[in-house]
Design a protein around this motif. Structure first.
Motif, PDB file in Angstrom:
ATOM      1  N   GLY A 266       1.169   7.012  -6.491  1.00 51.26           N
ATOM      2  CA  GLY A 266       0.029   7.921  -6.615  1.00 51.26           C
ATOM      3  C   GLY A 266       0.373   9.341  -6.225  1.00 51.26           C
TER       4      GLY A 266
ATOM      5  N   THR B 241       0.825  -1.210   0.000  1.00 55.78           N
ATOM      6  CA  THR B 241       0.000   0.000   0.000  1.00 55.78           C
ATOM      7  C   THR B 241       0.860   1.262   0.000  1.00 55.78           C
ATOM      8  N   ILE B 242       1.919   1.264   0.799  1.00 55.21           N
ATOM      9  CA  ILE B 242       2.817   2.425   0.854  1.00 55.21           C
ATOM     10  C   ILE B 242       3.481   2.654  -0.503  1.00 55.21           C
TER      11      ILE B 242
ATOM     12  N   TYR C 131      -4.001   4.015  -7.694  1.00 52.59           N
ATOM     13  CA  TYR C 131      -2.603   3.583  -7.584  1.00 52.59           C
ATOM     14  C   TYR C 131      -2.310   2.987  -6.201  1.00 52.59           C
ATOM     15  N   THR C 132      -2.943   3.526  -5.173  1.00 52.10           N
ATOM     16  CA  THR C 132      -2.765   2.983  -3.821  1.00 52.10           C
ATOM     17  C   THR C 132      -3.358   1.580  -3.728  1.00 52.10           C
TER      18      THR C 132
ATOM     19  N   GLY D  88       2.348   1.740  -3.448  1.00 52.78           N
ATOM     20  CA  GLY D  88       1.327   2.247  -4.366  1.00 52.78           C
ATOM     21  C   GLY D  88       1.014   3.708  -4.101  1.00 52.78           C
ATOM     22  N   ALA D  89       0.972   4.083  -2.809  1.00 53.99           N
ATOM     23  CA  ALA D  89       0.701   5.476  -2.446  1.00 53.99           C
ATOM     24  C   ALA D  89       1.827   6.399  -2.905  1.00 53.99           C
TER      25      ALA D  89
ATOM     26  N   PHE E  97      -5.033   8.848  -7.302  1.00 53.62           N
ATOM     27  CA  PHE E  97      -4.272   8.457  -6.106  1.00 53.62           C
ATOM     28  C   PHE E  97      -4.863   7.194  -5.479  1.00 53.62           C
TER      29      PHE E  97
END
Length: 319
Positions: free
Chosen positions: A104, A97-98, A210-211, A100-101, A207
């Motif tokens: 984003g 998740t990080i 992508y996250t 992906g963030a 965002f």
């Protein structure tokens, strides 16, 4: 008639044909062997689902294979500290998740940067971090495999991962095809500027997608480790291309604004069945890649050919 000759209908017929073909040429190809070998390939479907959203946006993310590698590496490291398995799960999903963030954040704050270049750069960074942790060409094994064995379990012959893939596929397909959020994703992919002036929160949606892509890459890593009980610096290599190929073969346009996720899901199972079947007859893995590449080119060409034929037909009728 319309349903049968739709792209999704053709893919269903192709899925049936592939299974008949594989069963004819391999005596070992049956439901039992298919379900036994499927989990390794099903993990990639987790990434195909949000990748379809990104393609509908008219963008691309080629960092996901590296995110899988980093998530798998960190989950194994945490596992080897004898931490509870829930902490291992949170680590894999959290790292994904990080990552992906990060993608984003960069893409929404610096909108002039092309997604391909940004995700190429983050791909190098994420895999580089994995290589620093593992060492060049290094690997790591999970010392406590109980938790991974549990999520890699089965109900009869059906692996847990198949149930999860089906559930998530339905959720992602309904959101993209039936919800307001999905309509906004299509609007952005069709014309980002028009969508923005229509009141769509373009950068917020980008965002989020992508996250979620990073989150699903972490989930993919978790199930990948459940089948190999470890990770190395090549883990996840080529997964981004597989995810893109599944989505594009399913009829999702790389130019944005077109395609349905249902096609991508069916295409994923066509490719998985073909890989397992051809592998069982000991076909060269490189030749399998050639066949899949040819199918992908065909999937891109057919809609264009069909469109040209329609234009010619209209021109002829107008005369």
């Amino acid at each position: 008639k319309k349903m049968i000759f739709s792209w999704e209908g053709i893919l269903v017929l192709l899925f049936i044909a592939v299974n008949i073909f594989c069963a004819m040429f391999s005596e070992y190809y049956n439901m039992s062997s298919l379900l036994r070998q499927m989990p390794v390939y099903l993990a990639e479907v987790f990434m195909m689902l949000p990748m379809a959203y990104i393609l509908v946006l008219g963008e691309i993310d080629i960092s996901v294979g590296a995110i899988v590698c980093l998530s798998a590496t960190m989950s194994c490291i945490v596992c080897n500290t004898n931490a509870p398995f829930i902490v291992v799960v949170i680590t894999a999903l959290g790292v994904g998740t990080i990552c992906g963030a990060v993608n984003g954040f960069i893409l929404t704050k610096f909108q002039e940067l092309p997604p391909m270049i940004v995700t190429l750069a983050t791909q190098i960074i994420f895999r580089g971090i994995s290589e620093i942790v593992l060492g060049s060409g290094g690997s790591i094994s999970a010392s406590n495999t109980d938790g991974f064995r549990a999520i890699g379990g089965k109900v009869g012959d059906v692996p847990y991962i198949l149930f999860l893939v089906v559930i998530l596929s339905v959720i992602f397909a309904v959101i993209l095809g039936k919800s307001t959020f999905g309509r906004r994703v299509y609007a952005i992919g069709t014309n980002r500027l028009t969508a923005y002036y229509s009141g769509v929160h373009v950068q917020k949606i980008r965002f989020i997608i992508y996250t979620v892509m990073g989150l699903m890459s972490g989930l993919c890593a978790l199930f990948l480790v459940s089948s190999s009980y470890g990770a190395n610096t090549t883990t996840g290599n080529g997964f981004e291309m597989d995810a893109i190929a599944m989505a594009v073969f399913g009829g999702i346009s790389t130019s944005g604004g077109k395609g349905r996720l249902v096609g991508g899901i069916i295409a994923a199972f066509v490719i998985i069945s073909l890989r397992i079947g051809l592998g069982q007859i000991n076909m060269n893995p490189q030749l399998i890649l050639v066949i899949l590449g040819a199918l992908l080119i065909l999937a891109v060409l057919l809609p264009n050919i069909a469109g040209e034929l329609k234009l010619k037909k209209k021109a002829a009728s107008a005369k």
